[in-house]
Enzyme design. Structure first.
Site, short mmCIF file in Angstrom:
data_model
loop_
_atom_site.label_atom_id
_atom_site.label_comp_id
_atom_site.label_asym_id
_atom_site.label_seq_id
_atom_site.Cartn_x
_atom_site.Cartn_y
_atom_site.Cartn_z
N HIS A 164 48.93 35.12 39.14
CA HIS A 164 48.10 35.13 40.36
C HIS A 164 47.58 36.53 40.67
CE1 HIS A 164 49.47 31.01 41.57
NE2 HIS A 164 50.57 31.41 40.95
N SER A 294 28.10 56.01 32.38
CA SER A 294 27.27 56.08 33.56
C SER A 294 26.20 57.15 33.37
CB SER A 294 28.11 56.41 34.80
OG SER A 294 27.29 56.67 35.92
N LYS A 300 32.64 58.95 32.51
CA LYS A 300 33.04 57.57 32.76
C LYS A 300 33.04 56.78 31.44
CE LYS A 300 32.24 54.10 36.36
NZ LYS A 300 32.08 52.86 35.60
N GLU A 307 32.52 43.56 27.96
CA GLU A 307 31.42 43.00 28.74
C GLU A 307 30.46 42.20 27.86
OE1 GLU A 307 29.88 46.48 30.62
OE2 GLU A 307 31.60 46.66 31.99
#
Length: 439
Positions: A164, A294, A300, A307
Site C-alpha cells: 500500500h 533537465s 538532474k 518512462e
C-alpha cells in the site's frame, strides 16, 4: 516514385486512391510473408500440374525477392483498407506478376489456389509468429536473465518492504528483482503458449473455408514448404471454418502481449520509485545516467528508460483493446478487421521487444544498490514489530509501534523500555532473518 520503377497495377492504384487514410502501409513482415506464401504456392501448383513449371519458377523467384524485403517500396496501400486485406493481396499479386514477366497473370497464376480471405490472414499469422519467435521472445528472455543476475547480486541487501506504499516487513532487494525476473519469464511463457494456435493458418480455405478452386493437397504442401524454410511451427487449422471466420488466436496472442506490458509497467514503476531522489526520494538504487534530466536544473538524473517502457506498455494495452474489438466483429465466414489487427499486433510485438532490450541494456544492467539507504530504511521501518507478535502479542506490539512513531525513537529502544528483553529483541529484530524467515 518514377513510373518506370512502379511494379503494381490497376487494382493497387485503385486502392491507393480509395484509402488515403493514415499514410502508413501494411507492416513489412506481412508483405514479406505474402511473398513467401506466393513463392511456395507457385512451386506447389507446378508440382501438382496446375501451373507451367517455367512460369511457376519465375513467380516463385519474384515471391522470394518480395519475401526478402527487396520490394517493400512497391506496397503503398494504406493499412486502413478493405477489411479482408484484398487490396494488399492484389498488390502482391500484381508486383509478383510484373516481376515474373508478361505471361504471368496476377490472378490466374500468382493467386492460383488462393483467395485474399485465406492468404492475407495466413500472412498476418505467420508474420506475428515469426516476429514473436525471432524478436520478442529473445528480448524477454534477455531481460529476465538480466533481472535474475541482479537478484543474485543484491541477495544480501535487506531493505524495507512496502505494501500500500507504506512500510512493511523487511525483504531483500534481491528478492524483489527475483520476483521481477520471474514475472517476465512467466509473461514470455504465456506468449509462447499461444504460438501453436497462431501457427494454425487458414490457407487452403479460399473464399469461405470450403477450399473451392484449390487442389486438396495444396495447403498441406505449402505449409510444409514454409515450415521447412523457416523452422516455424506451421500447421493446419483445427477446423477450416473456425480458421476462416475469426482471428481468435491473434486476439489470444495480443492478450499475452498485454500481460507482458502490464508486467513491464509495474517493474519500470518500481525501479523509478526505488531510484527516486537522490536526497528527497527513496534513493535505494542508483540508475545509469544516460542524459541530462533537465534543461534548467543542473545535475538532474531522470528514469528515462523506465518512462519509455511505461509509455510502451500503455500503448500496447491500447493496441490490445483495439484488437479485441476488431476480433469481435467478424461476421459469418470472415473477419473483416484483419489489417487493423495486423497493424496493432505487430506494433505491439515490435514495441515490447525494443522496450525489453532497452530496459535490459540501458537500465537494469547498470543499476547499483545504495547500501547505506537500504540499511537505513530497513532499520527505520516500524513494521519489523510484526516479528514481536509471537513474543509479546499483537496489542503490546501495536503500543510499541505507536510510541516509536510518535516519538521518532527507534523501535528497539521503545520495546526495551516497555520490558521486552534484549535476547527477544536480538532474535525478533534481526533484519536478515526477517527477510528470510525459513532459511
Amino acid at each position: 516514385m518514377a513510373l518506370d520503377t512502379q511494379l503494381w497495377g490497376a487494382e493497387t492504384a485503385k486502392a491507393i486512391e480509395n484509402f488515403p487514410v493514415s499514410g502508413h502501409p501494411i507492416p513489412a513482415p506481412v508483405v514479406h510473408w505474402l511473398g513467401r506464401i506466393k513463392a511456395a504456392a507457385a512451386r506447389v501448383n507446378a508440382e501438382l500440374g496446375g501451373l507451367d513449371a517455367d512460369i511457376a519458377e519465375r513467380i516463385a523467384a519474384a515471391g522470394d525477392a518480395v519475401g526478402a524485403g527487396e520490394h517493400d517500396d512497391q506496397f503503398p496501400v494504406d493499412v486502413f483498407q478493405t477489411g479482408s486485406g484484398t487490396s494488399s493481396n492484389m498488390n502482391a499479386n500484381e508486383v509478383i506478376a510484373n516481376l515474373a514477366g508478361d505471361d504471368a497473370h496476377a490472378n490466374d497464376h500468382v493467386n492460383m489456389g488462393q483467395s485474399s480471405n485465406d492468404v492475407f490472414p495466413s500472412a498476418v499469422h505467420l508474420a506475428a509468429l515469426g516476429e514473436v519467435s525471432s524478436d520478442l521472445l529473445p528480448a524477454l528472455d534477455g531481460l529476465s536473465e538480466a533481472l535474475a543476475r541482479k537478484a543474485e547480486e543484491f541477495a544480501g541487501h535487506v531493505k524495507a518492504g512496502r505494501t500500500h506504499l507504506m512500510d512493511a516487513v523487511p525483504v531483500t532487494l534481491g528478492q524483489e528483482f527475483g520476483g521481477y525476473a520471474t514475472q517476465i519469464r512467466l509473461g514470455a511463457d504465456r506468449v509462447r503458449d499461444t504460438l501453436a494456435r497462431v501457427g494454425q493458418i487458414p490457407l487452403g480455405g479460399t473464399a469461405t473455408g470450403t477450399g473451392l478452386n484449390t487442389h486438396s493437397e495444396f495447403a498441406e504442401r505449402v505449409r510444409r514448404r514454409l515450415a521447412d524454410a523457416t523452422g516455424l511451427e506451421i500447421s493446419a487449422p483445427a477446423d477450416p471454418f473456425e480458421a476462416q471466420g475469426n482471428r481468435d488466436s491473434l486476439v489470444e496472442l495480443s492478450g499475452g502481449l498485454r500481460v507482458v506490458a502490464v508486467s513491464l509497467i509495474k517493474i519500470a514503476n518500481d525501479i523509478a520509485l526505488m531510484g527516486s531522489g537522490p536526497r528527497a526520494g527513496l534513493a535505494e538504487i542508483r540508475l545509469p545516467e544516460l542524459q541530462k534530466g533537465s534543461s534548467i536544473m543542473p545535475g538532474k538524473v531522470n528514469p528515462v528508460i523506465c518512462e519509455v517502457v511505461i509509455q510502451v506498455g500503455d500503448q500496447v494495452i491500447g493496441n490490445d483493446a483495439a484488437i479485441a474489438i476488431a476480433g469481435s466483429q467478424g461476421q459469418f465466414e470472415l473477419n473483416v478487421r484483419v489489417p487493423l489487427i495486423a497493424r496493432n499486433l505487430l506494433d505491439s510485438v515490435k514495441l515490447l521487444a525494443a522496450a525489453s532490450r532497452l530496459l535490459n541494456e540501458r537500465c537494469v544492467s547498470g543499476i547499483e544498490a545504495n547500501e547505506e539507504m537500504l540499511e537505513r530504511h530497513a532499520e527505520n521501518t516500524l513494521a519489523t514489530a510484526t516479528a514481536l507478535n509471537p513474543h509479546v502479542g499483537y496489542d503490546r506490539a501495536t503500543e510499541i509501534v505507536k510510541q516509536a512513531a510518535a516519538s521518532g525513537r527507534p523501535l528497539r529502544e521503545v520495546a526495551r523500555e516497555l520490558g521486552v528483553s534484549e535476547s527477544v529483541l536480538d532474535e525478533a529484530l534481526d533484519h536478515q532473518r526477517l527477510a528470510r524467515p525459513h532459511d
